[in-house]
Design a protein around this motif. Structure first.
Motif, short mmCIF file in Angstrom:
data_model
loop_
_atom_site.label_atom_id
_atom_site.label_comp_id
_atom_site.label_asym_id
_atom_site.label_seq_id
_atom_site.Cartn_x
_atom_site.Cartn_y
_atom_site.Cartn_z
N ASN A 189 -5.50 -14.29 3.77
CA ASN A 189 -4.83 -12.81 4.74
C ASN A 189 -5.81 -11.89 5.80
OD1 ASN A 189 -2.44 -14.52 3.31
ND2 ASN A 189 -2.61 -12.79 1.79
N LEU A 190 -6.95 -12.33 4.81
CA LEU A 190 -8.18 -11.60 5.71
C LEU A 190 -9.05 -12.13 6.79
CD1 LEU A 190 -10.33 -10.93 3.02
CD2 LEU A 190 -8.46 -9.17 3.89
N PRO A 191 -8.78 -11.00 7.97
CA PRO A 191 -9.11 -11.03 9.29
C PRO A 191 -11.11 -11.92 9.21
CG PRO A 191 -9.42 -9.34 9.13
CD PRO A 191 -8.12 -9.58 8.19
N LEU A 192 -11.05 -13.10 8.63
CA LEU A 192 -12.57 -13.52 8.82
C LEU A 192 -13.24 -14.11 9.79
CD1 LEU A 192 -11.88 -15.80 5.77
CD2 LEU A 192 -13.50 -13.47 5.50
N ALA A 193 -14.03 -13.82 10.17
CA ALA A 193 -15.73 -14.70 11.17
C ALA A 193 -15.62 -15.98 10.98
CB ALA A 193 -16.29 -13.86 11.66
N GLY A 194 -14.86 -16.59 11.07
CA GLY A 194 -15.13 -18.24 10.65
C GLY A 194 -14.09 -18.48 9.53
N ARG A 195 -13.98 -19.73 9.02
CA ARG A 195 -14.17 -20.13 7.80
C ARG A 195 -14.40 -21.27 7.05
NH1 ARG A 195 -8.09 -20.38 8.81
NH2 ARG A 195 -7.67 -21.47 7.33
N ARG A 251 -23.96 -11.44 31.42
CA ARG A 251 -23.61 -11.26 30.38
C ARG A 251 -23.54 -12.82 29.70
NH1 ARG A 251 -18.40 -9.03 29.33
NH2 ARG A 251 -17.59 -10.51 30.52
N PRO A 252 -23.61 -12.53 28.30
CA PRO A 252 -23.95 -14.31 27.81
C PRO A 252 -22.10 -14.55 27.26
CG PRO A 252 -25.39 -12.70 26.64
CD PRO A 252 -24.81 -12.18 27.07
N GLU A 253 -21.88 -15.80 27.81
CA GLU A 253 -20.65 -16.24 27.35
C GLU A 253 -20.04 -17.19 26.32
OE1 GLU A 253 -17.64 -19.57 30.00
OE2 GLU A 253 -19.85 -20.39 29.29
N LEU A 254 -19.13 -16.22 25.93
CA LEU A 254 -19.15 -16.21 24.53
C LEU A 254 -17.40 -17.01 24.31
CD1 LEU A 254 -18.88 -16.82 21.82
CD2 LEU A 254 -18.01 -14.19 20.97
N ILE A 255 -16.79 -18.01 23.96
CA ILE A 255 -15.59 -18.77 24.33
C ILE A 255 -15.47 -19.40 22.84
CG2 ILE A 255 -13.70 -19.67 24.88
CD1 ILE A 255 -14.43 -19.48 28.13
N LEU A 256 -14.75 -19.46 22.08
CA LEU A 256 -14.81 -20.26 20.41
C LEU A 256 -12.94 -20.36 20.36
CD1 LEU A 256 -15.69 -20.56 18.29
CD2 LEU A 256 -14.84 -18.62 16.58
N ASN A 257 -12.59 -22.11 20.95
CA ASN A 257 -11.71 -22.33 19.81
C ASN A 257 -11.81 -22.64 18.85
OD1 ASN A 257 -9.67 -21.96 21.63
ND2 ASN A 257 -10.94 -22.07 23.61
N GLU A 258 -11.07 -22.48 17.41
CA GLU A 258 -11.20 -22.83 16.34
C GLU A 258 -9.93 -23.28 16.39
OE1 GLU A 258 -13.78 -22.56 12.41
OE2 GLU A 258 -13.30 -20.82 13.79
N PHE A 259 -8.94 -24.73 16.01
CA PHE A 259 -7.24 -24.96 15.35
C PHE A 259 -7.51 -26.11 14.58
CE2 PHE A 259 -9.18 -26.60 19.53
CZ PHE A 259 -9.20 -28.01 19.66
N GLY A 260 -7.11 -25.99 13.51
CA GLY A 260 -6.26 -27.56 12.99
C GLY A 260 -5.39 -27.10 12.01
N GLY A 261 -5.37 -28.11 11.11
CA GLY A 261 -3.95 -27.64 10.23
C GLY A 261 -4.22 -28.58 8.65
#
Length: 526
Positions: free
Chosen positions: A188-194, A310-320
């Motif tokens: 339930n915490l907003p983690l920066a990564g899993r 500015r450096p580009e930062l796009i992160l898509n992290e998804f799964g199930g």
């Protein structure tokens, strides 16, 4: 106190390294006293084939330490006069899978259920002449012992005394110092990564290291299998080589002192343990999507000063993930697949000779404090007429490639008049895959089998730092790739309630390639 039992534990493994497959296997045989003594000679005569297979396995492997990370329940049964009760029947039921384990208290009124997966259980204690006692919820944690001391009440067995819950709060049969991290709260915490391996730093006693232990005293395992090569541990060894991810791990424990002989592999005083999620009698699953970008990010002062975007930062992290029964009460599965897509970029910088310096003009400050410029080719020619008076063709070609490349970046001068700086934003995408699979099978009440596989595959084609801007130099720099697999196989055979054989086999495959490229021309550049 629980009755003492004879335990003999051995393990075998072959060494592993970071570039070749490693094999870690463990075979453990725990011998517990039978009524009237230890095993009789008839057992050996009737099981010659089993013993021969065990000896053959011993001959084919080299010694190492094994590890057990499952939990246990220690039960002590007393009567109303606080005398021990021998022969009380114990039934422990896994509430997730309905798996039943049966035991009977020994002469000291005690019995231990070992090799228990973490979870919740129901314990029923029965004895003729006493009311049945039922513990509705016995909590078992990895590497921990849940101690239950109960006093039976005189009455009919049809009468039941119900106890709401029992958890390993105060342990009286273990001296190990450790913590169990509740992943349900972490979800339930907003983690920066899993990747949850870093959570080991939130336990009590961490001050840059654990209880002042040196970094080389750290260790880790996944499902009881060593999950790093344990080589070159100067920067620590608390995190596995694979990513132990929130959607894949059921429980995480951190032990920081007083590890028992079954843990630590004989070379660690601190141990991070992770247990892969398993299937149950009910289907369960989850999906997630974590999206981050740089829309609200500010550029750095350094980049603004040099005119670099500015450096580009796009992160898509998804799964199930999904888990459940294949055959109810017998066969269960758990499967998870997630991926991380990061089409980002990185700010790079380099230095090069400006055009005047490439032509041989050297500017310096003399002893009189005056700035002077001389042509080194002219000085060399005047000293020896056989020396070259200009840049040779090979170097000239390389300098031209650099001159063409720096036009794609932001060029600034430095305090040295013959050195310029170039800064640019270089693409640095990364694609990661995290599959996990586990199967649990209980063909009979005496046999239990489980298999778990965790994989982390990361491809970063441009992770190498190019010397200069442009596609040509990006190809020369190359990237990196890794494909790490950790797997475990466990087989438990309960010949009787006091004679249990446990086999543990692990396989660690941690290769990485750096530099690496999928472009055949890359090896030509090398």
């Amino acid at each position: 106190m629980p009755e003492r039992r004879m335990e003999r534990i051995g393990a075998w493994a072959a060494p592993a390294c970071s570039t070749v497959p490693g094999l870690h296997s463990a075979l453990s045989i725990s011998l517990f006293p039978l009524k009237g003594g230890y095993m009789r000679q008839e057992f050996f005569r009737k099981n010659k084939l089993l013993i021969a297979l065990g000896l053959a396995l011993l001959a084919m492997t080299s010694p190492a330490w094994g590890q057990f990370t499952q939990g246990r329940v220690n039960v002590t049964v007393l009567d109303p006069q606080q005398a021990v009760v021998q022969g009380a029947v114990l039934e422990l039921v896994d509430l997730a899978t309905n798996e039943v384990r049966v035991g009977e208290t020994q002469t000291a009124g005690t019995y231990s259920f070992i090799n228990l997966p973490p979870g919740k259980y129901r314990l029923t204690i029965s004895k003729p002449g006493f009311r049945n006692t039922v513990y509705d919820e016995v909590v078992v944690s990895a590497t921990k012992a849940t101690d239950i001391m109960t006093t039976l009440q005189v009455g009919s067995p049809t009468e039941v005394v119900t106890v709401e819950a029992a958890a390993p709060v105060v342990q009286t049969t273990q001296v190990a110092i450790g913590s169990v991290i509740d992943l349900k709260q972490i979800e339930n915490l907003p983690l920066a990564g899993r990747d949850i391996s870093g959570l080991s730093r939130i336990v009590a006693g961490y001050t840059g290291t654990w209880n002042g232990l040196p970094s080389i005293a750290q260790g880790n395992n996944v499902d009881g299998v060593i999950s790093s090569t344990s080589r070159m541990k100067f920067s620590g060894n608390s995190a596995p080589t694979i990513q132990v991810r929130l959607e894949n791990i059921e429980e995480m424990t951190v032990q920081t002192d007083q590890l028992d002989m079954n843990q630590g592999f004989g070379m660690a005083a601190m141990q991070s343990s992770f247990i892969t999620r398993r299937g149950t009698n009910e289907y369960h699953g989850q999906v997630f999507w974590d999206l981050r970008n740089d829309n609200l990010n500010a550029n750095t002062w350094y980049n603004n000063a040099r005119g670099v975007r500015r450096p580009e930062l796009i992160l898509n992290e998804f799964g199930g993930s999904v888990g459940g029964p294949i055959r109810k009460d017998k066969l269960f599965f758990f499967f998870s697949l997630s991926t991380q897509r990061r089409p980002g970029s990185t700010t790079r910088s380099s230095t090069f000779l400006p055009t005047s310096a490439q032509q041989g003009n050297f500017t310096y400050i003399g002893t009189d404090g005056q700035t002077r410029t001389v042509n080194v080719f002219t000085v060399a020619k005047n000293f020896d007429s056989t020396l070259p008076g200009s840049v040779n063709s090979v170097i000239a070609t390389q300098l031209q490639r650099i001159n063409n490349a720096v036009t794609q970046g932001s060029v600034t001068t430095t305090t040295d008049p013959i050195i310029n700086n170039v800064s640019w934003t270089s693409p640095n995408p990364q694609i990661s895959w995290f599959p996990t699979f586990r199967v649990d099978y209980t063909p009979t009440q005496k046999w239990r089998i489980n298999l778990a596989v965790n994989q982390t595959k990361i491809t970063a084609p441009n992770s190498g730092s190019p010397y200069f801007p442009g596609e040509e130099f990006i190809k020369i720099a190359g990237g990196s790739k890794s494909n790490r697999i950790n797997s475990s196989l466990g087989i438990d055979w309960s010949a009787t309630s006091t004679f249990i054989n446990s086999f543990r086999f692990g396989f660690l495959y941690p290769p990485s390639w750096n530099p690496w490229s999928d472009d055949p021309a890359f090896f030509g550049y090398l």
